[in-house]
Design an enzyme around this catalytic site. Structure first.
Site, PDB file in Angstrom:
ATOM      1  N   HIS A  55       0.883  -1.156   0.000  1.00  0.00           N
ATOM      2  CA  HIS A  55       0.000   0.000   0.000  1.00  0.00           C
ATOM      3  C   HIS A  55       0.928   1.214   0.000  1.00  0.00           C
ATOM      4  O   HIS A  55       2.024   1.159   0.568  1.00  0.00           O
ATOM      5  CB  HIS A  55      -0.836   0.086   1.283  1.00  0.00           C
ATOM      6  CG  HIS A  55      -1.757  -1.047   1.533  1.00  0.00           C
ATOM      7  ND1 HIS A  55      -1.364  -2.241   2.103  1.00  0.00           N
ATOM      8  CD2 HIS A  55      -3.076  -1.182   1.295  1.00  0.00           C
ATOM      9  CE1 HIS A  55      -2.406  -3.046   2.224  1.00  0.00           C
ATOM     10  NE2 HIS A  55      -3.442  -2.439   1.736  1.00  0.00           N
ATOM     11  N   ASP A  58       2.352   1.804   3.331  1.00  0.00           N
ATOM     12  CA  ASP A  58       3.286   0.795   3.880  1.00  0.00           C
ATOM     13  C   ASP A  58       4.703   1.251   3.567  1.00  0.00           C
ATOM     14  O   ASP A  58       5.641   0.980   4.314  1.00  0.00           O
ATOM     15  CB  ASP A  58       3.084  -0.571   3.208  1.00  0.00           C
ATOM     16  CG  ASP A  58       1.698  -1.135   3.405  1.00  0.00           C
ATOM     17  OD1 ASP A  58       1.056  -0.803   4.422  1.00  0.00           O
ATOM     18  OD2 ASP A  58       1.239  -1.881   2.526  1.00  0.00           O
ATOM     19  N   MET A  89       2.506  -5.901  -7.734  1.00  0.00           N
ATOM     20  CA  MET A  89       1.222  -5.287  -7.387  1.00  0.00           C
ATOM     21  C   MET A  89       1.417  -4.158  -6.390  1.00  0.00           C
ATOM     22  O   MET A  89       2.290  -4.211  -5.530  1.00  0.00           O
ATOM     23  CB  MET A  89       0.287  -6.363  -6.806  1.00  0.00           C
ATOM     24  CG  MET A  89      -1.091  -5.894  -6.395  1.00  0.00           C
ATOM     25  SD  MET A  89      -1.211  -5.317  -4.678  1.00  0.00           S
ATOM     26  CE  MET A  89      -1.500  -6.860  -3.835  1.00  0.00           C
ATOM     27  N   GLU A 182     -10.981  -6.187  -5.062  1.00  0.00           N
ATOM     28  CA  GLU A 182     -11.012  -7.201  -4.005  1.00  0.00           C
ATOM     29  C   GLU A 182     -12.243  -7.031  -3.129  1.00  0.00           C
ATOM     30  O   GLU A 182     -12.463  -5.962  -2.555  1.00  0.00           O
ATOM     31  CB  GLU A 182      -9.757  -7.102  -3.140  1.00  0.00           C
ATOM     32  CG  GLU A 182      -9.748  -8.090  -1.993  1.00  0.00           C
ATOM     33  CD  GLU A 182      -8.458  -8.093  -1.226  1.00  0.00           C
ATOM     34  OE1 GLU A 182      -7.461  -7.544  -1.728  1.00  0.00           O
ATOM     35  OE2 GLU A 182      -8.444  -8.630  -0.113  1.00  0.00           O
ATOM     36  N   LYS A 184     -14.886  -8.092   0.067  1.00  0.00           N
ATOM     37  CA  LYS A 184     -14.925  -8.613   1.449  1.00  0.00           C
ATOM     38  C   LYS A 184     -16.315  -8.293   1.983  1.00  0.00           C
ATOM     39  O   LYS A 184     -16.835  -7.207   1.747  1.00  0.00           O
ATOM     40  CB  LYS A 184     -13.835  -7.952   2.298  1.00  0.00           C
ATOM     41  CG  LYS A 184     -13.710  -8.518   3.710  1.00  0.00           C
ATOM     42  CD  LYS A 184     -12.530  -7.879   4.442  1.00  0.00           C
ATOM     43  CE  LYS A 184     -12.446  -8.326   5.896  1.00  0.00           C
ATOM     44  NZ  LYS A 184     -11.318  -7.662   6.595  1.00  0.00           N
ATOM     45  N   GLU A 218     -10.005 -13.177  -2.406  1.00  0.00           N
ATOM     46  CA  GLU A 218      -9.215 -13.601  -1.241  1.00  0.00           C
ATOM     47  C   GLU A 218      -9.918 -14.750  -0.548  1.00  0.00           C
ATOM     48  O   GLU A 218     -11.128 -14.689  -0.276  1.00  0.00           O
ATOM     49  CB  GLU A 218      -9.000 -12.463  -0.257  1.00  0.00           C
ATOM     50  CG  GLU A 218      -8.239 -12.928   1.008  1.00  0.00           C
ATOM     51  CD  GLU A 218      -7.857 -11.831   1.953  1.00  0.00           C
ATOM     52  OE1 GLU A 218      -7.347 -10.785   1.504  1.00  0.00           O
ATOM     53  OE2 GLU A 218      -8.093 -11.987   3.167  1.00  0.00           O
ATOM     54  N   HIS A 221     -11.928 -13.904   2.663  1.00  0.00           N
ATOM     55  CA  HIS A 221     -13.102 -13.054   2.461  1.00  0.00           C
ATOM     56  C   HIS A 221     -14.281 -13.838   1.896  1.00  0.00           C
ATOM     57  O   HIS A 221     -15.422 -13.665   2.368  1.00  0.00           O
ATOM     58  CB  HIS A 221     -12.760 -11.876   1.545  1.00  0.00           C
ATOM     59  CG  HIS A 221     -11.681 -11.020   2.100  1.00  0.00           C
ATOM     60  ND1 HIS A 221     -11.145  -9.966   1.407  1.00  0.00           N
ATOM     61  CD2 HIS A 221     -11.006 -11.073   3.283  1.00  0.00           C
ATOM     62  CE1 HIS A 221     -10.216  -9.400   2.144  1.00  0.00           C
ATOM     63  NE2 HIS A 221     -10.095 -10.049   3.276  1.00  0.00           N
ATOM     64  N   ASP A 246      -5.467 -13.441  -3.603  1.00  0.00           N
ATOM     65  CA  ASP A 246      -4.949 -13.328  -2.223  1.00  0.00           C
ATOM     66  C   ASP A 246      -5.157 -14.653  -1.509  1.00  0.00           C
ATOM     67  O   ASP A 246      -6.290 -15.066  -1.254  1.00  0.00           O
ATOM     68  CB  ASP A 246      -5.711 -12.225  -1.466  1.00  0.00           C
ATOM     69  CG  ASP A 246      -5.107 -10.844  -1.693  1.00  0.00           C
ATOM     70  OD1 ASP A 246      -5.585  -9.878  -1.068  1.00  0.00           O
ATOM     71  OD2 ASP A 246      -4.173 -10.746  -2.510  1.00  0.00           O
ATOM     72  N   ASP A 256     -11.815 -11.607   9.993  1.00  0.00           N
ATOM     73  CA  ASP A 256     -10.854 -11.892   8.927  1.00  0.00           C
ATOM     74  C   ASP A 256      -9.523 -12.308   9.543  1.00  0.00           C
ATOM     75  O   ASP A 256      -8.728 -11.496   9.991  1.00  0.00           O
ATOM     76  CB  ASP A 256     -10.674 -10.607   8.087  1.00  0.00           C
ATOM     77  CG  ASP A 256      -9.817 -10.833   6.872  1.00  0.00           C
ATOM     78  OD1 ASP A 256      -9.429  -9.833   6.247  1.00  0.00           O
ATOM     79  OD2 ASP A 256      -9.538 -12.004   6.525  1.00  0.00           O
ATOM     80  N   ASP A 258      -6.910 -14.033   8.141  1.00  0.00           N
ATOM     81  CA  ASP A 258      -5.689 -13.952   7.312  1.00  0.00           C
ATOM     82  C   ASP A 258      -4.635 -14.951   7.796  1.00  0.00           C
ATOM     83  O   ASP A 258      -3.454 -14.617   7.947  1.00  0.00           O
ATOM     84  CB  ASP A 258      -5.125 -12.529   7.312  1.00  0.00           C
ATOM     85  CG  ASP A 258      -6.052 -11.531   6.618  1.00  0.00           C
ATOM     86  OD1 ASP A 258      -5.956 -10.326   6.916  1.00  0.00           O
ATOM     87  OD2 ASP A 258      -6.873 -11.965   5.800  1.00  0.00           O
ATOM     88  N   ASP A 288      -1.813 -12.903   1.253  1.00  0.00           N
ATOM     89  CA  ASP A 288      -2.277 -11.761   2.052  1.00  0.00           C
ATOM     90  C   ASP A 288      -2.637 -12.301   3.427  1.00  0.00           C
ATOM     91  O   ASP A 288      -3.807 -12.540   3.731  1.00  0.00           O
ATOM     92  CB  ASP A 288      -3.471 -11.083   1.390  1.00  0.00           C
ATOM     93  CG  ASP A 288      -3.834  -9.809   2.138  1.00  0.00           C
ATOM     94  OD1 ASP A 288      -4.843  -9.183   1.787  1.00  0.00           O
ATOM     95  OD2 ASP A 288      -3.111  -9.441   3.083  1.00  0.00           O
TER      96      ASP A 288
HETATM   97  C1  DIG Z   1      -7.143  -7.011   2.808  1.00  0.00           C
HETATM   98  O1  DIG Z   1      -7.388  -8.334   2.484  1.00  0.00           O
HETATM   99  C2  DIG Z   1      -6.690  -6.226   1.618  1.00  0.00           C
HETATM  100  C3  DIG Z   1      -5.696  -5.193   1.993  1.00  0.00           C
HETATM  101  O2  DIG Z   1      -4.703  -5.831   2.742  1.00  0.00           O
HETATM  102  C4  DIG Z   1      -5.142  -4.790   0.676  1.00  0.00           C
HETATM  103  O3  DIG Z   1      -5.748  -3.607   0.285  1.00  0.00           O
HETATM  104  C5  DIG Z   1      -5.512  -5.892  -0.273  1.00  0.00           C
HETATM  105  C6  DIG Z   1      -4.345  -6.228  -1.132  1.00  0.00           C
HETATM  106  O4  DIG Z   1      -4.204  -7.578  -1.355  1.00  0.00           O
HETATM  107  N1  DIG Z   1      -6.015  -6.960   0.592  1.00  0.00           N
HETATM  108 MN    MN Z   2      -6.469  -9.172   0.650  1.00  0.00          MN
HETATM  109 MN    MN Z   3      -8.181 -10.503   4.565  1.00  0.00          MN
END
Ligand code: DIG
Ligand code: MN
Ligand code: MN
Length: 388
Positions: A55, A58, A89, A182, A184, A218, A221, A246, A256, A258, A288
């Site tokens: 990001h 980041d 990316m 993406e 969620k 993802e 998600h 992801d 979430d 992760d 991710d």
């Molecule tokens: C969350 O799953 C999102 C953020 O971490 C980011 O914007 C995106 C990038 O893979 N995944």
């Molecule tokens: Mn993600």
């Molecule tokens: Mn996530």
């Protein structure tokens, strides 16, 4: 039996925010000291990753002075050059700063919507500067706690306006960049718009430049939404829209998480890897995910190695499944076509319809056929358990 060492062909990537997670959560302070982007690049190189994503914030803190930003970029570039890691990316943090408390592109405040466009254009420039070819949009706060606050149609229109504006920006700048949206379903908002990959696929077709826009599904998600992740990925792939992915893992009915790839639903992870490898998916395999809050940085390296190692092991299991004699005999039976029905199936014709109307079907006999899925699934489990 290979040693499951990550290979560049796998394009295993991690975001700076993943291995750089300092373990803060809604109920606890950080447990790890922060590392610089350059230090994280070297950590990823040590564990065998192909690339690193970020990001904007980041890499460059939101209030960094130009001189500080230049120094950070210089160190980051030096680490990339030394390690050979790629930056496939990039994405924008449109969820961390308080200004985004009611969303970014969908905010009721036009100043916030305009600022989000400005921030995203700057972040796109930054991503392109480091070689990104995919740009992810995760609308973390594009949602509501109460539908009294916003008409969902307004949110859809504002999201579309922002995507159209930013596609035009990329075209205007001549960037070789594609967008990956993406989804969620919730968290950090009570409900997030475009809540699943399926919603995103429908939204993309309403844009001015749908060819520039795909999805970044993802695992966690779609699992949060109670969906079969591989089905969503397959639909995106079949539509030519699987621009990025992801990878992580998730227990149902929880926030979430992760989690490390394959650490919760190994069978779902197997069918996903089997699919991606069979279709020869050529994009990044982006993890991710982040290490447990219990870990130090050695544990973070264990986490990163585990993500990639599990993928490589499941890739080998998929190859074993595709060569297992008994499995393939059942698959051949399942996939056998019935030439007698060819004259009825496929594209419509009035002749075909008329002929089909006269065809008799022995419903009871057809219904009695056993399909051997129990045996096939047991054999699959036994491949995963390592006894085949
Ligand atoms: C969350 O799953 C999102 C953020 O971490 C980011 O914007 C995106 C990038 O893979 N995944
Ligand atoms: Mn993600
Ligand atoms: Mn996530």
């Amino acid at each position: 039996m290979s040693d499951y060492t990550p290979t560049p062909e796998m394009k295993f990537t991690f975001g700076l925010w993943t291995v750089g997670s300092i373990g803060r959560d809604p109920f606890g302070a950080p447990v790890r000291d922060p590392k610089s982007p350059a230090e994280l690049v070297r950590l990823l190189s040590e564990v065998g990753a192909y690339g690193v994503n970020f990001h904007d914030n980041d890499l460059i803190p939101i209030d960094a002075a130009p001189a500080e930003a230049d120094a950070i970029k210089k160190d980051f570039r030096k680490a990339l050059d030394e390690t050979g890691l790629k930056v496939p990316m990039a994405t924008t943090n449109l969820f961390g700063d308080p200004i985004f408390k009611d969303g970014a592109f969908t905010s009721n405040d036009a100043k916030v919507r305009a600022y989000a466009l400005q921030k995203t254009m700057n972040a796109i420039d930054l991503g392109v500067e480091f070689g990104a070819s995919i740009y992810v949009f995760w609308g973390g706060r594009e949602g509501t706690e109460t539908d009294a606050a916003k008409n969902p149609v307004d949110a859809i229109k504002r999201n579309r306006e922002a995507m159209n504006f930013l596609c035009e920006y990329v075209l205007d700048k001549g960037y070789a960049l594609k967008f990956a949206l993406e989804a969620k379903p919730n968290e950090p908002r009570g409900d997030i718009y475009n809540s699943t990959t399926g919603h995103m696929l429908g939204f993309i077709e309403t844009l001015d430049h749908p060819d520039m826009v795909g999805v970044n599904p993802e695992v966690a998600h779609e699992h949060m939404a109670g969906l079969n992740f591989t089905h969503g990925v397959a639909q995106a792939w079949e539509a030519g829209k699987l621009f990025h992915i992801d990878l992580n893992d998730q227990y149902p009915g929880r926030y979430d998480q992760d989690l490390r790839f394959g650490s919760r639903d190994i069978k779902a992870a197997f069918f996903l890897v089997k699919f991606l490898e069979e279709v020869k998916y050529s994009g990044s395999r982006h993890f991710d995910a982040h290490a447990y809050r219990t870990e130090d940085y050695d544990g973070v390296k264990d986490f990163a190695r585990g993500c990639m190692r599990t993928y490589m092991i499941l890739k080998e299991k998929a190859a074993k499944w595709n060569t297992d004699k008994e499995i393939q005999e059942i698959v051949a039976e399942i996939e056998a076509q019935d030439p007698a029905m060819d004259k009825y199936l496929g594209a419509y014709s009035a002749e075909k319809a008329d002929a089909l109307r006269t065809q008799d079907f022995d419903r009871e006999a057809i219904a009695k056929i056993g399909l051997k899925y129990e045996r096939l699934d047991q054999l699959t489990v036994e491949v995963l358990l390592g006894v085949r």
